[in-house]
Design a protein around this motif. Structure first.
Motif, mmCIF file in Angstrom:
data_model
loop_
_atom_site.group_PDB
_atom_site.id
_atom_site.type_symbol
_atom_site.label_atom_id
_atom_site.label_comp_id
_atom_site.label_asym_id
_atom_site.label_seq_id
_atom_site.Cartn_x
_atom_site.Cartn_y
_atom_site.Cartn_z
ATOM 1 N N PRO A 109 6.909 -3.403 15.036
ATOM 2 C CA PRO A 109 8.796 -2.989 14.970
ATOM 3 C C PRO A 109 8.675 -2.685 13.660
ATOM 4 C CG PRO A 109 8.310 -5.520 14.032
ATOM 5 C CD PRO A 109 6.549 -5.238 15.045
ATOM 6 N N TYR A 110 7.339 -1.505 13.009
ATOM 7 C CA TYR A 110 7.506 -1.076 12.446
ATOM 8 C C TYR A 110 8.295 0.350 11.666
ATOM 9 C CZ TYR A 110 6.052 -5.320 10.010
ATOM 10 O OH TYR A 110 6.082 -6.292 9.920
ATOM 11 N N ASP A 111 9.039 1.081 10.108
ATOM 12 C CA ASP A 111 9.249 2.138 10.854
ATOM 13 C C ASP A 111 7.633 3.440 10.709
ATOM 14 O OD1 ASP A 111 11.585 2.141 11.323
ATOM 15 O OD2 ASP A 111 12.062 2.201 8.965
ATOM 16 N N SER A 112 6.886 2.860 9.594
ATOM 17 C CA SER A 112 5.161 3.684 9.718
ATOM 18 C C SER A 112 4.580 2.418 9.364
ATOM 19 C CB SER A 112 5.159 4.542 8.466
ATOM 20 O OG SER A 112 6.059 4.176 7.066
ATOM 21 N N VAL A 113 2.479 2.572 9.605
ATOM 22 C CA VAL A 113 2.105 2.025 9.026
ATOM 23 C C VAL A 113 1.487 3.011 8.096
ATOM 24 C CG1 VAL A 113 3.216 -0.207 11.184
ATOM 25 C CG2 VAL A 113 0.979 1.305 11.384
ATOM 26 N N VAL A 114 0.055 1.701 7.924
ATOM 27 C CA VAL A 114 -1.341 1.918 7.263
ATOM 28 C C VAL A 114 -1.828 1.271 7.752
ATOM 29 C CG1 VAL A 114 -2.992 2.921 5.975
ATOM 30 C CG2 VAL A 114 -0.797 3.629 5.204
ATOM 31 N N PHE A 115 -3.051 2.123 8.919
ATOM 32 C CA PHE A 115 -3.912 0.987 9.320
ATOM 33 C C PHE A 115 -5.341 0.267 8.392
ATOM 34 C CE2 PHE A 115 -7.735 -0.122 11.921
ATOM 35 C CZ PHE A 115 -7.311 -1.379 11.965
ATOM 36 N N LEU A 116 -5.669 -0.652 8.298
ATOM 37 C CA LEU A 116 -6.703 -0.279 7.629
ATOM 38 C C LEU A 116 -8.458 -1.035 8.704
ATOM 39 C CD1 LEU A 116 -4.925 -1.124 4.575
ATOM 40 C CD2 LEU A 116 -6.077 0.828 4.280
ATOM 41 N N ASP A 117 -9.585 -0.852 8.093
ATOM 42 C CA ASP A 117 -10.644 -1.713 8.958
ATOM 43 C C ASP A 117 -10.288 -3.198 8.846
ATOM 44 O OD1 ASP A 117 -10.623 -0.385 10.719
ATOM 45 O OD2 ASP A 117 -12.649 0.493 10.814
ATOM 46 N N ALA A 118 -11.244 -4.112 8.963
ATOM 47 C CA ALA A 118 -10.726 -5.440 7.812
ATOM 48 C C ALA A 118 -11.996 -5.347 6.558
ATOM 49 C CB ALA A 118 -10.946 -6.798 9.179
ATOM 50 N N ASP A 119 -13.166 -4.221 7.088
ATOM 51 C CA ASP A 119 -14.209 -4.220 6.063
ATOM 52 C C ASP A 119 -13.710 -3.284 4.883
ATOM 53 O OD1 ASP A 119 -14.099 -2.354 8.031
ATOM 54 O OD2 ASP A 119 -15.911 -2.239 8.297
ATOM 55 N N THR A 120 -12.228 -3.086 4.982
ATOM 56 C CA THR A 120 -12.148 -2.005 3.309
ATOM 57 C C THR A 120 -11.597 -2.456 2.273
ATOM 58 O OG1 THR A 120 -10.229 -1.669 4.474
ATOM 59 C CG2 THR A 120 -11.071 0.005 5.135
ATOM 60 N N LEU A 121 -11.624 -2.386 1.290
ATOM 61 C CA LEU A 121 -10.794 -2.820 0.103
ATOM 62 C C LEU A 121 -10.164 -1.543 -0.501
ATOM 63 C CD1 LEU A 121 -13.654 -4.675 -1.639
ATOM 64 C CD2 LEU A 121 -12.373 -5.436 -0.968
ATOM 65 N N VAL A 122 -8.791 -1.933 -0.904
ATOM 66 C CA VAL A 122 -8.018 -0.739 -1.727
ATOM 67 C C VAL A 122 -7.706 -1.227 -2.924
ATOM 68 C CG1 VAL A 122 -4.927 -0.481 -2.114
ATOM 69 C CG2 VAL A 122 -5.889 -1.109 0.456
ATOM 70 N N LEU A 123 -8.092 0.035 -3.470
ATOM 71 C CA LEU A 123 -8.819 -0.355 -5.201
ATOM 72 C C LEU A 123 -7.235 0.411 -6.168
ATOM 73 C CD1 LEU A 123 -12.169 0.944 -5.156
ATOM 74 C CD2 LEU A 123 -11.101 -0.829 -4.708
ATOM 75 N N GLN A 124 -6.605 1.179 -5.398
ATOM 76 C CA GLN A 124 -5.553 1.759 -6.335
ATOM 77 C C GLN A 124 -4.074 1.949 -5.018
ATOM 78 O OE1 GLN A 124 -5.664 5.336 -8.565
ATOM 79 N NE2 GLN A 124 -7.671 5.549 -8.328
ATOM 80 N N ASN A 125 -2.477 1.837 -5.245
ATOM 81 C CA ASN A 125 -1.957 1.548 -4.727
ATOM 82 C C ASN A 125 -1.787 3.032 -3.308
ATOM 83 O OD1 ASN A 125 0.962 2.231 -4.166
ATOM 84 N ND2 ASN A 125 1.030 0.270 -4.455
ATOM 85 N N CYS A 126 -1.573 2.603 -2.535
ATOM 86 C CA CYS A 126 -1.122 3.619 -1.647
ATOM 87 C C CYS A 126 -0.375 4.224 -0.770
ATOM 88 C CB CYS A 126 -2.765 3.559 -0.053
ATOM 89 S SG CYS A 126 -4.372 3.604 -0.951
ATOM 90 N N ASP A 127 0.746 3.138 -1.398
ATOM 91 C CA ASP A 127 2.199 2.522 -0.821
ATOM 92 C C ASP A 127 2.654 5.148 -0.307
ATOM 93 O OD1 ASP A 127 2.082 0.627 -1.321
ATOM 94 O OD2 ASP A 127 3.950 0.529 -2.232
ATOM 95 N N ARG A 128 2.261 5.925 -0.819
ATOM 96 C CA ARG A 128 2.797 7.239 -1.015
ATOM 97 C C ARG A 128 2.202 7.369 0.986
ATOM 98 N NH1 ARG A 128 -1.136 10.692 -4.378
ATOM 99 N NH2 ARG A 128 -0.063 9.551 -5.902
ATOM 100 N N LEU A 129 0.951 6.837 0.851
ATOM 101 C CA LEU A 129 1.068 6.895 2.546
ATOM 102 C C LEU A 129 1.986 7.097 3.680
ATOM 103 C CD1 LEU A 129 -2.836 5.796 3.212
ATOM 104 C CD2 LEU A 129 -2.166 8.378 2.513
ATOM 105 N N PHE A 130 2.913 6.126 3.653
ATOM 106 C CA PHE A 130 3.626 5.417 4.081
ATOM 107 C C PHE A 130 4.747 7.017 4.803
ATOM 108 C CE2 PHE A 130 3.187 0.958 2.891
ATOM 109 C CZ PHE A 130 2.491 0.779 3.858
ATOM 110 N N ASP A 131 4.573 7.853 3.350
ATOM 111 C CA ASP A 131 5.631 8.884 3.611
ATOM 112 C C ASP A 131 4.861 10.306 4.717
ATOM 113 O OD1 ASP A 131 8.124 8.058 2.705
ATOM 114 O OD2 ASP A 131 6.326 8.879 0.491
ATOM 115 N N TYR A 132 3.535 9.988 5.019
ATOM 116 C CA TYR A 132 2.761 10.864 5.726
ATOM 117 C C TYR A 132 3.146 10.441 7.438
ATOM 118 C CZ TYR A 132 0.019 12.195 1.731
ATOM 119 O OH TYR A 132 -1.086 11.814 0.248
ATOM 120 N N PRO A 133 2.703 11.620 7.596
ATOM 121 C CA PRO A 133 2.837 11.725 9.357
ATOM 122 C C PRO A 133 1.525 11.160 10.611
ATOM 123 C CG PRO A 133 2.200 13.960 8.148
ATOM 124 C CD PRO A 133 1.848 13.637 7.246
#
Length: 269
Positions: A109-133
């Motif tokens: 139940p979300y407007d937008s999501v970013v999927f990440l495999d469990a073998d990833t690390l986020v090294l910098q903020n990526c919130d801008r991706l929620f505005d991507y199509p």
């Protein structure tokens, strides 16, 4: 609940361990989005507890209701026999059929999501991706320029919609269907006009030794440990990937200091 969420999938204890480091990395990125861990029934409560303690929202999901023929075709031994991995090794806990469960995110139940495999690390903020199509993913680059023609499904943007999920199910398990790289092959087929993200939003670890000129720490937002995993006690690439493994260990250790990107070593050309 936020309107946006980072979503990962956990299907066993090993990927729960990876997800714990991922969730911590997301927390340290200061995101305001929800952190969602979809998990299948075989994952023990004890393995999920570190995720809940970090504030992740745990969402139980079932594996997809696929046909016996589909399941047989995508069994580990059968799939690896028909489409072997020749550039790296997949750990024994990698179960290809489980990968398709990530399609369940289109039921969230979300407007937008970013999927990440469990073998990833986020090294910098990526919130801008929620505005991507929908649908955005980075190319599967880790060996040569030829890799740009394929996408990697370890990181992608999506807009949950039950109608999209239903359309996926109609196409996924068609008679004779075989998706050699499971969800990755399927998603590239389902979204043939996928939008390309910069490789720095899904930097595959093999770039470190195969294409060192492409590696630039200040640009890397998401690091992806494809093939061998940093929590494996030993694997054939351990020595080559030691700087990246050490970084993952820092994120995986609660309360440990995480080095600044500017202080990390560069690969040797």
């Amino acid at each position: 609940m936020s309107a946006h969420a980072y979503v990962t999938l956990v299907t066993n204890a090993d990927f729960a361990r990876g997800a714990a480091a991922l969730v911590r990395s997301l927390r340290l990125s200061l995101t305001e989005a929800d952190l969602v861990v979809m998990h299948t029934g075989g994952v023990a409560d004890a393995d999920l507890a570190p995720l809940a303690e970090q504030g992740a929202r745990l969402v139980p999901v079932d594996l997809l209701d696929t046909s016996p023929a589909f399941d047989a075709a995508h069994d580990r031994s059968t799939l690896h026999g028909r489409a072997p991995f020749t550039k790296g090794t997949k750990p024994s806990f990698h179960t290809p059929l489980d990968n398709f469960a990530k399609l369940r995110l289109w039921q969230l139940p979300y407007d937008s999501v970013v999927f990440l495999d469990a073998d990833t690390l986020v090294l910098q903020n990526c919130d801008r991706l929620f505005d991507y199509p929908e649908f955005c993913a980075a190319p599967n680059v880790y060996q040569s320029l030829a890799d740009f023609r394929r996408m990697n499904s370890g990181v992608f943007t999506a807009r949950p919609d039950p109608a999209t999920f239903d359309a996926m199910m109609e196409r996924l398990d068609a008679p004779g269907a075989f998706w050699p790289r499971t969800d990755q092959t399927f998603l590239q087929t389902f979204f043939p006009d996928w939008h390309g993200l910069p490789v720095f939003y899904n930097m595959l670890q093999y770039v470190w030794f195969n294409m060192p000129a492409l590696w630039h720490w200040p640009d890397i937002h998401i690091l992806h440990f494809q093939y061998e995993k940093p929590w494996q006690a030993d694997h054939p690439r351990r020595a080559e990937l030691e700087p990246l493994t050490a970084l993952w260990q820092a994120y995986a250790t609660p309360d440990a200091a995480v080095p600044a990107l500017c202080d990390l070593p560069s690969p040797v050309p």
